[in-house]
Design an enzyme around this catalytic site. Structure first.
Site, PDB file in Angstrom:
ATOM      1  N   GLY A  42     -10.280  14.212  -6.190  1.00  7.09           N
ATOM      2  CA  GLY A  42     -11.169  13.303  -6.910  1.00  7.09           C
ATOM      3  C   GLY A  42     -11.916  14.079  -7.983  1.00  7.09           C
ATOM      4  O   GLY A  42     -12.137  15.280  -7.837  1.00  7.09           O
ATOM      5  N   CYS A  71     -16.219  20.626  -3.385  1.00  3.28           N
ATOM      6  CA  CYS A  71     -16.404  20.022  -4.707  1.00  3.28           C
ATOM      7  C   CYS A  71     -15.952  21.019  -5.773  1.00  3.28           C
ATOM      8  O   CYS A  71     -16.297  22.198  -5.693  1.00  3.28           O
ATOM      9  CB  CYS A  71     -17.881  19.682  -4.887  1.00  3.28           C
ATOM     10  SG  CYS A  71     -18.256  18.896  -6.447  1.00  3.28           S
ATOM     11  N   LEU A  72     -15.188  20.539  -6.758  1.00  5.46           N
ATOM     12  CA  LEU A  72     -14.712  21.443  -7.815  1.00  5.46           C
ATOM     13  C   LEU A  72     -15.881  22.064  -8.577  1.00  5.46           C
ATOM     14  O   LEU A  72     -15.735  23.137  -9.154  1.00  5.46           O
ATOM     15  CB  LEU A  72     -13.798  20.686  -8.788  1.00  5.46           C
ATOM     16  CG  LEU A  72     -12.468  20.183  -8.227  1.00  5.46           C
ATOM     17  CD1 LEU A  72     -11.681  19.448  -9.297  1.00  5.46           C
ATOM     18  CD2 LEU A  72     -11.642  21.317  -7.653  1.00  5.46           C
ATOM     19  N   HIS A 103     -18.257  10.352  -2.267  1.00  7.20           N
ATOM     20  CA  HIS A 103     -18.540  11.651  -2.892  1.00  7.20           C
ATOM     21  C   HIS A 103     -18.516  11.521  -4.420  1.00  7.20           C
ATOM     22  O   HIS A 103     -19.437  11.973  -5.106  1.00  7.20           O
ATOM     23  CB  HIS A 103     -17.497  12.671  -2.411  1.00  7.20           C
ATOM     24  CG  HIS A 103     -17.614  14.030  -3.027  1.00  7.20           C
ATOM     25  ND1 HIS A 103     -17.847  15.172  -2.285  1.00  7.20           N
ATOM     26  CD2 HIS A 103     -17.515  14.444  -4.316  1.00  7.20           C
ATOM     27  CE1 HIS A 103     -17.893  16.225  -3.108  1.00  7.20           C
ATOM     28  NE2 HIS A 103     -17.690  15.805  -4.338  1.00  7.20           N
ATOM     29  N   GLU A 104     -17.473  10.879  -4.941  1.00  5.11           N
ATOM     30  CA  GLU A 104     -17.343  10.742  -6.406  1.00  5.11           C
ATOM     31  C   GLU A 104     -18.429   9.830  -6.962  1.00  5.11           C
ATOM     32  O   GLU A 104     -18.986  10.086  -8.025  1.00  5.11           O
ATOM     33  CB  GLU A 104     -15.954  10.222  -6.791  1.00  5.11           C
ATOM     34  CG  GLU A 104     -14.787  11.115  -6.381  1.00  5.11           C
ATOM     35  CD  GLU A 104     -14.957  12.571  -6.766  1.00  5.11           C
ATOM     36  OE1 GLU A 104     -15.642  12.877  -7.765  1.00  5.11           O
ATOM     37  OE2 GLU A 104     -14.427  13.442  -6.044  1.00  5.11           O
ATOM     38  N   GLN A 125     -18.616  15.681 -14.019  1.00  9.15           N
ATOM     39  CA  GLN A 125     -18.109  17.022 -13.694  1.00  9.15           C
ATOM     40  C   GLN A 125     -17.393  17.678 -14.870  1.00  9.15           C
ATOM     41  O   GLN A 125     -17.166  18.886 -14.856  1.00  9.15           O
ATOM     42  CB  GLN A 125     -17.137  16.959 -12.505  1.00  9.15           C
ATOM     43  CG  GLN A 125     -17.812  16.615 -11.196  1.00  9.15           C
ATOM     44  CD  GLN A 125     -16.804  16.658 -10.072  1.00  9.15           C
ATOM     45  OE1 GLN A 125     -16.113  15.668  -9.820  1.00  9.15           O
ATOM     46  NE2 GLN A 125     -16.683  17.793  -9.409  1.00  9.15           N
ATOM     47  N   HIS A 179     -21.658  11.525  -7.591  1.00  5.63           N
ATOM     48  CA  HIS A 179     -21.712  12.290  -8.845  1.00  5.63           C
ATOM     49  C   HIS A 179     -22.272  11.447  -9.997  1.00  5.63           C
ATOM     50  O   HIS A 179     -22.926  11.977 -10.891  1.00  5.63           O
ATOM     51  CB  HIS A 179     -20.308  12.780  -9.244  1.00  5.63           C
ATOM     52  CG  HIS A 179     -19.897  14.057  -8.583  1.00  5.63           C
ATOM     53  ND1 HIS A 179     -20.604  15.239  -8.737  1.00  5.63           N
ATOM     54  CD2 HIS A 179     -18.838  14.362  -7.800  1.00  5.63           C
ATOM     55  CE1 HIS A 179     -19.987  16.210  -8.056  1.00  5.63           C
ATOM     56  NE2 HIS A 179     -18.915  15.703  -7.472  1.00  5.63           N
TER      57      HIS A 179
HETATM   58 ZN    ZN Z   1     -17.652  16.744  -6.230  1.00  7.62          ZN
END
Ligand code: ZN
Length: 176
Positions: A45, A98-99, A140-141, A50, A144
């Site tokens: 995701g 998380c990236l 989660h997304e 991000q 953000h």
């Molecule tokens: Zn994340």
């Protein structure tokens, strides 16, 4: 200019994103780049903030379980102006990363089921009820888009445990 990932410590990750007003050519190419980016980093995701875009949009791939086979990933899905509702009272812990916070994973408690309303890249509204890890990825997304990171949802003990690693990530990517 190619997309660049924003790392923990970047203020943009803490800023509330704005609704997408219109699905323009720019949005379409951003989505395409985000999907390529997510795959290149082996993410499942990715939310627009991000990559430095403060708009309410994320992309993801679902885990697809076929009995007797390895878990596969679905085709990419696009969520524009998503709205989450109806979280199940039942919650579960599972591991998240998380990236934007490389190298850190932790157990986060979240509802097991959620309803998602969003618009796809063709501008068509859709509703889905999802559960398990696929529900978790959406939550989660979506976080953000509101400037929330998974580390904010940890209990005190887990948060304390990763605090030194978080400081390291912040120092590495934001040395000044
Ligand atoms: Zn994340």
């Amino acid at each position: 200019m190619p997309l660049q990932i924003r790392y923990y410590g970047d203020k943009i990750l803490r800023t509330r994103a704005l609704p997408v007003e219109e699905i323009t050519e720019e949005i379409r190419s951003l989505v395409q780049e985000m999907i390529e980016f997510m795959d290149a980093f082996h993410g499942i995701g990715l939310a627009a903030p991000q990559v430095g875009k403060l708009i309410r949009l994320f992309v993801l791939r679902n885990y697809v379980e076929v009995p007797g086979q390895e878990i596969k990933l679905s085709a990419p899905q696009v969520y524009i102006n998503p709205r989450l509702s109806n979280p199940s009272p039942k919650k579960v812990f599972d591991s998240e990363g998380c990236l934007s916070i490389p190298g850190i994973r932790a157990e986060v408690e979240r509802p097991i089921k959620i309803t998602v309303e969003a618009v796809d890249l063709e501008g068509k509204a859709f509703v889905e009820e999802v559960e398990g890890y696929n529900a978790r990825v959406r939550m989660h997304e979506n976080d953000h888009l509101n400037g929330v990171l998974f580390i904010d949802r940890l209990d005190l003990r887990r948060r304390k445990k990763i605090e030194p690693m978080l400081k390291q990530v912040e120092k590495k990517y934001h040395p000044d």
